[in-house]
Design a protein around this motif. Sequence first.
Motif, PDB file in Angstrom:
ATOM      1  N   ALA A 138       0.838  -1.206   0.000  1.00  0.00           N
ATOM      2  CA  ALA A 138       0.000   0.000   0.000  1.00  0.00           C
ATOM      3  C   ALA A 138       0.870   1.252   0.000  1.00  0.00           C
ATOM      4  CB  ALA A 138      -0.928   0.000   1.209  1.00  0.00           C
ATOM      5  N   GLY A 189      -3.957   1.878   3.128  1.00  0.00           N
ATOM      6  CA  GLY A 189      -4.445   1.029   2.046  1.00  0.00           C
ATOM      7  C   GLY A 189      -4.209  -0.448   2.208  1.00  0.00           C
ATOM      8  N   VAL A 198      -5.216  -3.581  -0.371  1.00  0.00           N
ATOM      9  CA  VAL A 198      -4.290  -4.578  -0.901  1.00  0.00           C
ATOM     10  C   VAL A 198      -4.827  -5.969  -0.593  1.00  0.00           C
ATOM     11  CG1 VAL A 198      -1.946  -5.528  -0.751  1.00  0.00           C
ATOM     12  CG2 VAL A 198      -2.296  -3.042  -0.782  1.00  0.00           C
TER      13      VAL A 198
END
Length: 111
Positions: free
Chosen positions: A34, A42, A46
């Motif tokens: 991420a 993130g 992922v």
Amino acid sequence: MKQKITNTTDIYKGIFDIVRCVPKGRVTTYGAVAKAMGLKSGARMVGRAMGFVNGEKPAVPVQRVVNSSGHLSGDNGTREKKLAAEGIQVKNGKIVDFKKLFWDPVTEIEL
């Protein structure tokens, strides 16, 4: 300057491309991928992307992506067998020598 990617399909493609770069016998984390993608917080994205790797060509070595403490998630039996075939030991669901085997895409590939 990098262009910000906002399309989910393009984000997943970028994630897959990074994961394909993880060398055999090494592992990375959802968060490291991420970060390499420039996705704030993130890691979950992922992880979600790893659920869509079936049928991708070339194949995406999802077994090489683990959580930040080196633990496997998802289908551990299959992932553990694939990691063992690459010479990576897993004990109690965790990568043995995780810090030694960790591959950081931010420092290892030019993005």
